[in-house]
Design an enzyme around this catalytic site. Sequence first.
Site, mmCIF file in Angstrom:
data_model
loop_
_atom_site.group_PDB
_atom_site.id
_atom_site.type_symbol
_atom_site.label_atom_id
_atom_site.label_comp_id
_atom_site.label_asym_id
_atom_site.label_seq_id
_atom_site.Cartn_x
_atom_site.Cartn_y
_atom_site.Cartn_z
ATOM 1 N N ARG A 1 4.143 4.419 12.668
ATOM 2 C CA ARG A 1 3.334 3.750 13.333
ATOM 3 C C ARG A 1 3.970 3.078 14.761
ATOM 4 N NH1 ARG A 1 3.202 -0.810 11.596
ATOM 5 N NH2 ARG A 1 4.190 -0.799 9.875
ATOM 6 N N TYR B 1 -0.238 11.159 13.194
ATOM 7 C CA TYR B 1 0.669 10.630 12.203
ATOM 8 C C TYR B 1 -0.245 9.635 11.359
ATOM 9 C CZ TYR B 1 3.363 7.398 9.398
ATOM 10 O OH TYR B 1 3.833 6.869 8.268
ATOM 11 N N GLY C 1 -0.404 6.522 9.905
ATOM 12 C CA GLY C 1 -0.703 5.161 10.134
ATOM 13 C C GLY C 1 -1.401 4.922 11.582
ATOM 14 N N LYS D 1 -4.505 0.428 8.386
ATOM 15 C CA LYS D 1 -4.089 -0.674 9.358
ATOM 16 C C LYS D 1 -5.083 -1.094 10.237
ATOM 17 C CE LYS D 1 -0.037 -0.482 6.819
ATOM 18 N NZ LYS D 1 0.089 -1.446 5.944
ATOM 19 N N HIS E 1 -2.314 -8.254 4.023
ATOM 20 C CA HIS E 1 -1.504 -7.078 3.919
ATOM 21 C C HIS E 1 -0.672 -7.260 1.965
ATOM 22 C CE1 HIS E 1 2.277 -4.454 5.451
ATOM 23 N NE2 HIS E 1 1.331 -3.946 4.763
ATOM 24 N N SER F 1 7.283 -4.437 5.245
ATOM 25 C CA SER F 1 7.625 -3.118 5.237
ATOM 26 C C SER F 1 9.030 -3.129 4.394
ATOM 27 C CB SER F 1 7.681 -2.071 6.327
ATOM 28 O OG SER F 1 6.255 -2.310 6.815
ATOM 29 N N ALA F 2 9.372 -2.005 3.454
ATOM 30 C CA ALA F 2 10.638 -1.709 2.939
ATOM 31 C C ALA F 2 11.273 -3.008 1.975
ATOM 32 C CB ALA F 2 11.881 -1.595 4.097
ATOM 33 N N CYS F 3 10.129 -3.584 1.361
ATOM 34 C CA CYS F 3 10.659 -4.717 0.410
ATOM 35 C C CYS F 3 10.376 -4.476 -0.933
ATOM 36 C CB CYS F 3 10.189 -5.938 0.891
ATOM 37 S SG CYS F 3 10.970 -6.762 2.213
ATOM 38 N N GLY F 4 9.576 -3.061 -1.120
ATOM 39 C CA GLY F 4 9.329 -2.636 -2.495
ATOM 40 C C GLY F 4 8.020 -2.831 -3.021
ATOM 41 N N LYS F 5 7.131 -3.108 -2.056
ATOM 42 C CA LYS F 5 5.581 -3.392 -2.533
ATOM 43 C C LYS F 5 5.047 -2.515 -3.446
ATOM 44 C CE LYS F 5 1.991 -4.787 0.557
ATOM 45 N NZ LYS F 5 1.470 -4.414 1.502
ATOM 46 N N ASN G 1 6.535 -0.618 -5.426
ATOM 47 C CA ASN G 1 7.418 -0.622 -6.765
ATOM 48 C C ASN G 1 6.617 -1.905 -7.337
ATOM 49 O OD1 ASN G 1 8.711 1.381 -5.923
ATOM 50 N ND2 ASN G 1 10.401 0.180 -5.372
ATOM 51 N N ASP H 1 -1.147 -2.021 -1.330
ATOM 52 C CA ASP H 1 -1.042 -2.346 0.285
ATOM 53 C C ASP H 1 -1.983 -3.349 0.868
ATOM 54 O OD1 ASP H 1 0.694 -1.816 2.516
ATOM 55 O OD2 ASP H 1 -1.125 -0.821 3.527
ATOM 56 N N SER I 1 8.788 9.817 5.581
ATOM 57 C CA SER I 1 7.964 10.752 5.090
ATOM 58 C C SER I 1 7.067 10.095 4.014
ATOM 59 C CB SER I 1 8.582 12.047 4.648
ATOM 60 O OG SER I 1 9.605 11.723 3.646
ATOM 61 N N ARG I 2 5.835 10.583 3.834
ATOM 62 C CA ARG I 2 4.817 10.145 2.962
ATOM 63 C C ARG I 2 4.174 10.756 2.106
ATOM 64 N NH1 ARG I 2 3.740 4.329 4.274
ATOM 65 N NH2 ARG I 2 5.156 4.086 6.047
ATOM 66 N N GLY J 1 11.884 -3.069 -12.431
ATOM 67 C CA GLY J 1 11.153 -3.703 -13.717
ATOM 68 C C GLY J 1 11.544 -4.997 -14.186
HETATM 69 C C1 OXD Z 1 3.373 -0.511 6.437
HETATM 70 C C2 OXD Z 1 2.622 0.648 5.656
HETATM 71 O O1 OXD Z 1 4.224 -0.130 7.316
HETATM 72 O O2 OXD Z 1 2.185 0.297 4.692
HETATM 73 O O3 OXD Z 1 3.186 -1.432 6.002
HETATM 74 O O4 OXD Z 1 2.662 1.972 5.918
HETATM 75 MN MN MN Z 2 1.738 -1.524 4.390
#
Ligand code: OXD
Ligand code: MN
Length: 602
Positions: free
Chosen positions: A71, A199, A201, A208, A228, A250-254, A256, A279, A382-383, A510
């Site tokens: 994004r 891409y 996003g 989004k 979100h 982003s990048a906090c393990g959502k 998971n 998400d 990558s997704r 977990g």
């Molecule tokens: C984000 C996503 O960046 O969900 O929040 O891709």
């Molecule tokens: Mn997101």
Amino acid sequence: MANTTNKKVLEFVESRVQLCKPDKVVWITGEKEQYDALTKEALSTGEMIELNQKTLPGCLLHRTNPNDVARVEGRTFICSRKEEDCGPTNNWWEPKQAYAKLESILDGAYKGRTMYVIPFSMGPVGGPISKIGIELTDSIYVVLNMRIMTRVGNNVLEALGDSNDFVRGTHAKCQIDPEERYICQFPEDNAIISVNSGYGGNVLLGKKCFALRIASYQGKNEMWMAEHMLILGIEKPNKEIVYMCAAFPSACGKTNLAMLIPPEGYRKAGYRVFTVGDDISWIKKGPDGRLYAINPENGFFGVAPGTNSHSNYNALASTRKNTIFTNVALNPETKEVWWEGLEKDDPEKKKPAHLIDWIGRPWTPDTVDADGKPVKAAHPNSRFTAPAINCPCISPEFENGNGVPISAFIFGGRRPSTVPLVYQATSWEHGVFIGSIMGSETTAAATGQVGVVRRDPMAMRPFCGYHMGDYFQHWLDMGKSVDVDKQPKFFNVNWFRVDENGNFIWPGFGDNMRVLDWMLKRIAGEVDAVETPIGYVPNADDINIDGIEGFTKDTLKSILAIDKDAWKVEADGIKEFYKSFGDKLPKELAKQADALKDRLAK
Ligand code: OXD
Ligand code: MN
């Protein structure tokens, strides 16, 4: 051929045909035969690569232009009529000027190409919280991804009927020119235009662009919320299921957390976690006065690297069929996909010796760049685009258009210090305050400056389609619209406290179930808590740490403790951050910030 007589839809499509001048117009019907034919076409042109149909049935690989892998917040605009409605967290573009520029780019943009018309529903088709969009695109990749991420086809047009209540999305790949890339939302016009990107996003406009930026604006006007947030349900041994929404940057393990597998002790006792969404949540008051949430999406657009059966068994399992991979590495012998982190899945396998990297170049574990640094085989962003129904723990309520009743809102960020493992707000207003100040600390790798908190209110900073100050007020108003005894409780979590060596203290993954368990008990009124200046903090005895190897009660206490001096610095940082909202900052939140300072001074 058009599958609708809706005049507004036909006018929209016709006006874009006139402007973009496609060779051909194809209406996406939702029928399998049409998708199969489009897949075949994309395989024949190389837009898609077929993967091993025995081990990964229905799976495809796509590579984007290397200049187009994420994004682009700097090129994302909220084109509200008045600048003051956009706010300091967004880029504003005056709509007349934006339309003029975008229309000049769109003029003839589909020449020699096909225009696909995708009718899609966010949320179950016809559901009371669901909304409809039409995306126009010249990309088969977009069509195939939208089919996974949303509900697509003729039944959406039937549900729309003659209504004008649909979002108008236009996407054009153009030349994938990063200098001419624009992702524009026009909230007052229910419109989105995205050009020069291919891409996910930026081009899957249901996600989004619609489900957060446009929908947050609609929600403000129609008294509901687009957030979100993941949605999970926890089944207790007595079979009661408690639903929670959680927001993280982003990048906090959502993903998971949304797909968490409880530790063995909990599983044996009869606890189970169900995923409703990973998400986005759309939240509305239900007939019984409680807040209900749906996941408006139909699939997961997850980050591949780091995903393995230890970190997220359910996410990996979701990608084993009918999934589109973007910018991961390819094993040319097995025609399977690979990304960094997957080696942990099967330590025997380690890294494959030869791969094709995400750009399409040969790769081995020894590949280095011009500076001698190791090169990653998969792009870090990558997704996978995976159907939600593939998820082994998908909630039985996933298709319930009425949504699930929400008992808790969880906020969190990456904070190496200061913020305890978990605390609870004392009221709805205090909860909104906690959400408004959340954020993650920057690391040296990202910015060169360590320890700077990038505030990301409710994890909506890049996604709120209007002024963030008005957004805070909307949160406060939503609270007022719900009886106190029906309001969800608010919690803040921080899985990321580090020790003096920089190692994470809390095991996470977990084991986060142990923190959710404390929330369940607070919701049920089964445990007390310690009242501190920042809110309610657990008594260490009330967090179950049985079975965490090497983790003592003292360690737990160290991450539940409140460091008043650190919080005084935090409180100053909050006041500074709040200044950016000027007089749009709700008085209630200014009061909350002052009250925190007062409590800390006592
Ligand atoms: C984000 C996503 O960046 O969900 O929040 O891709
Ligand atoms: Mn997101």
